[in-house]
Design an enzyme around this catalytic site. Structure first.
Site, PDB file in Angstrom:
ATOM      1  N   ALA A 127       0.892  -1.346   0.223  1.00 33.56           N
ATOM      2  CA  ALA A 127       0.101   0.130   0.086  1.00 33.56           C
ATOM      3  C   ALA A 127       0.710   1.279  -0.158  1.00 33.56           C
ATOM      4  CB  ALA A 127      -0.901   0.020   1.174  1.00 33.56           C
ATOM      5  N   GLY A 130       0.297   5.132  -0.417  1.00 33.48           N
ATOM      6  CA  GLY A 130      -0.887   5.352  -0.036  1.00 33.48           C
ATOM      7  C   GLY A 130      -1.649   5.954  -1.243  1.00 33.48           C
ATOM      8  N   ARG A 155       8.359   2.876   5.144  1.00 29.14           N
ATOM      9  CA  ARG A 155       7.321   3.068   4.172  1.00 29.14           C
ATOM     10  C   ARG A 155       5.804   3.153   4.544  1.00 29.14           C
ATOM     11  NH1 ARG A 155       8.540   3.588  -1.256  1.00 29.14           N
ATOM     12  NH2 ARG A 155       6.527   2.666  -1.755  1.00 29.14           N
ATOM     13  N   CYS A 248       3.365  -0.674 -12.477  1.00 29.35           N
ATOM     14  CA  CYS A 248       3.614   0.424 -13.283  1.00 29.35           C
ATOM     15  C   CYS A 248       4.763   0.046 -14.279  1.00 29.35           C
ATOM     16  CB  CYS A 248       4.187   1.638 -12.532  1.00 29.35           C
ATOM     17  SG  CYS A 248       5.525   1.558 -11.286  1.00 29.35           S
TER      18      CYS A 248
HETATM   19  N1  SAM Z   1      -0.066   1.183  -4.068  1.00 27.57           N
HETATM   20  C1  SAM Z   1       0.999   2.108  -3.534  1.00 27.57           C
HETATM   21  C2  SAM Z   1       0.485   3.678  -4.129  1.00 27.57           C
HETATM   22  O1  SAM Z   1      -0.302   3.421  -4.818  1.00 27.57           O
HETATM   23  O2  SAM Z   1       1.106   4.324  -3.379  1.00 27.57           O
HETATM   24  C3  SAM Z   1       2.249   1.778  -4.585  1.00 27.57           C
HETATM   25  C4  SAM Z   1       3.018   0.334  -4.157  1.00 27.57           C
HETATM   26  S1  SAM Z   1       4.535   0.228  -4.812  1.00 27.57           S
HETATM   27  C5  SAM Z   1       4.052  -0.040  -6.435  1.00 27.57           C
HETATM   28  C6  SAM Z   1       4.791  -1.613  -4.142  1.00 27.57           C
HETATM   29  C7  SAM Z   1       4.808  -1.483  -2.607  1.00 27.57           C
HETATM   30  O3  SAM Z   1       5.212  -2.965  -2.400  1.00 27.57           O
HETATM   31  C8  SAM Z   1       6.087  -0.827  -2.100  1.00 27.57           C
HETATM   32  O4  SAM Z   1       5.699  -0.006  -0.946  1.00 27.57           O
HETATM   33  C9  SAM Z   1       7.051  -2.109  -1.545  1.00 27.57           C
HETATM   34  O5  SAM Z   1       7.756  -1.505  -0.289  1.00 27.57           O
HETATM   35  C10 SAM Z   1       6.046  -3.066  -1.323  1.00 27.57           C
HETATM   36  N2  SAM Z   1       6.822  -4.431  -1.257  1.00 27.57           N
HETATM   37  C11 SAM Z   1       8.038  -4.834  -1.683  1.00 27.57           C
HETATM   38  N3  SAM Z   1       8.200  -6.052  -1.238  1.00 27.57           N
HETATM   39  C12 SAM Z   1       7.027  -6.529  -0.954  1.00 27.57           C
HETATM   40  C13 SAM Z   1       6.632  -8.071  -0.580  1.00 27.57           C
HETATM   41  N4  SAM Z   1       7.503  -8.980  -0.697  1.00 27.57           N
HETATM   42  N5  SAM Z   1       5.443  -8.001  -0.389  1.00 27.57           N
HETATM   43  C14 SAM Z   1       4.421  -7.066  -0.217  1.00 27.57           C
HETATM   44  N6  SAM Z   1       5.000  -5.723  -0.750  1.00 27.57           N
HETATM   45  C15 SAM Z   1       6.344  -5.383  -0.998  1.00 27.57           C
END
Ligand code: SAM
Length: 468
Positions: A127, A130, A155, A248
């Site tokens: 998330a 956010g 984060r 993305c």
């Molecule tokens: N949904 C967010 C937004 O709209 O602001 C952006 C999310 S970003 C694309 C992906 C997120 O997944 C990051 O914050 C990252 O830290 C987290 N992440 C990294 N490794 C992960 C894992 N193994 N399991 C779940 N989340 C993970």
């Protein structure tokens, strides 16, 4: 950054050769338009918080958000607006959560999640920071339960701040691995967003330096990680529920590849639609989104009834109980500070069982409250405030959930006034000498923070960490 700098940084010749070769194969005749789009500045957009900004106010306020009274709207998101050479992050309206600066194509996945205000149980599994969580919250209108999870602690803290800024009241902010969540929430959620960590190819125009981190090995690593995250999401979805997977990036090992591998292992799911935004086909930087639905009546291989049984009923989770003298202090505060029509005051009066105590802090829980014992929880609904000796002090989060009319004592400032600027730097405001006690400081009738009035002065209670 001006348009000239954008152009220089985005010289397509700087993109990794392996990446451009793969895009040539993927796009065929469209490759020329795709690569030319890198010579243009990236698109800038924001999404208004419809909990705070009413349609009637949009024309008036959009001049402040976007610099234009008639900003262009994002085709796929009714609350999304483009802006140009403007800095909406500098306005105090940003501090109070009237809008969230969000890349336009990133607004797509939530529109596919089928969110409404009927009291759904929604999980945003990846998330932070956010953008999509707060978009989901806007559509939930304070109802149901929104679990916003982020695995990286720093984060998760930013996620929690953004949830507070936007005035979200029904969210649990959790910092866990997907496996730890699925052990607790088997078959629990109606909707799950998996906005997966990815190779980020759609960010190269906005952050040209990100392209230098790109590698085929990283694409493969991201694809593997997405398989794991999607499997855990499937564990947590209820019958008839919906997962939206998004990234993305453009790479087919992630995106379509992740969906194909998921369907192989999950015959109880169907893919309803897939969408892709490229910078040359839409006005956005690039996103992929797929809707996965769980077929009604299907027996999930991964849903053990044991794990879902661990989700306790709401009352058993609301421990420890609030001692009577603390409840009295809280009620005294609510009656002396909030108007009788304020819904949070009414909720506490009608059902004190909605209150949750964490040490000295007190929260108003979401209307659906699962068992959160043993999980790393940063926020559990709306933080009302804290007990300091024999006093109750309201929390900043409460101010962001309130409107001018919710408070018995409130001052309202113009968004571009000197007073509003003074307030967010931490300075005092003046008031009528007869005013005494907690006072909600508003801008454009939206709660921005607290002050305490005495002898004609409102002492500033805007959090030190947010002053600027
Ligand atoms: N949904 C967010 C937004 O709209 O602001 C952006 C999310 S970003 C694309 C992906 C997120 O997944 C990051 O914050 C990252 O830290 C987290 N992440 C990294 N490794 C992960 C894992 N193994 N399991 C779940 N989340 C993970």
């Amino acid at each position: 950054m001006n348009a000239d700098t954008d152009y220089k940084n985005n010289d397509p010749a700087n993109l990794p050769g392996d990446f451009t070769e793969r895009m040539k194969l993927q796009l065929g005749n469209d490759y020329g338009s795709f690569i030319s789009s890198y010579t243009l500045p990236y698109t800038k957009a924001l999404r208004i918080n419809t909990q705070k900004v009413l349609p009637v106010d949009i024309t008036r306020m959009s001049r402040i958000f976007t610099g234009s009274e008639n900003p262009e709207t994002v085709d796929w998101c009714t609350s999304g607006y483009y802006y140009g050479n403007h800095e909406p992050g500098k306005s105090v309206l940003h501090d109070l959560g009237a809008y969230y600066i969000q890349e336009a194509s990133a607004m797509l996945p939530v529109t596919l999640l089928d969110i409404n205000d009927s009291g759904q149980k929604v999980l945003d599994l990846c998330a932070a920071p956010g953008g999509k969580t707060t978009q989901i919250a806007d559509l939930m209108n304070g109802r149901g339960l929104l679990v916003a999870n982020e695995v990286i602690p720093s984060r998760a803290a930013i996620l929690s701040e953004n949830i507070e800024r936007m005035g979200v009241t029904n969210a649990l902010v959790i910092n866990e691995e997907p496996a730890a969540l699925s052990a607790r929430f088997g078959g629990y959620f109606d909707r799950i967003l998996v906005d997966a960590p990815c190779s980020g190819e759609g960010m190269f125009r906005k952050h040209p330096e990100a392209s230098q981190q790109w590698s085929l090995d990283n694409v493969k690593m991201c694809a593997n990680r997405q398989d794991m995250i999607l499997d855990r999401a499937a564990d947590m979805l209820n019958d008839g529920g919906r997962i939206v997977y998004s990234t993305c990036t453009f790479s087919p090992e992630e995106d379509e590849g992740s969906i194909e591998r998921f369907l192989l292992h999950h015959p109880d799911f169907a893919v309803e639609k897939m969408h892709r935004i490229y910078p040359h086909t839409h006005r956005g930087e690039g996103h992929f989104a797929a809707v996965l639905t769980k077929i009604m009546g299907s027996e999930s291989l991964n849903n053990s009834s044991d794990s879902s049984a661990k989700t306790k009923s709401k009352d058993s989770s609301r421990l420890p109980k609030i001692p009577r003298e603390r409840l009295t202090l809280l009620n005294d505060f609510l009656e002396s500070t909030l108007s009788s029509g304020c819904k949070y005051r009414q909720q506490v009066t009608d059902d004190p069982g909605l209150l949750l105590a964490f040490g000295e802090s007190i929260y108003l829980a979401p209307e659906i409250m699962p068992d959160i014992s043993g999980l790393k929880v940063l926020r559990a609904g709306l933080k009302l405030g804290s007990f300091k000796k024999m006093r109750f002090e309201p929390d900043h989060a409460l101010s962001h959930a309130l409107l001018f009319e919710d408070a018995l004592c409130a001052v309202d400032l113009d968004a571009d006034s000197e007073e509003a600027k003074k307030y967010i730097t931490g300075l005092t405001l003046s008031c009528d000498a007869s005013v005494k006690g907690w006072c909600l400081v508003c801008v454009e009738h939206l709660g921005l923070g607290w002050g305490k009035a005495s002898s004609g002065v409102i002492k500033n209670h805007y959090p030190r960490g947010l002053r600027r």
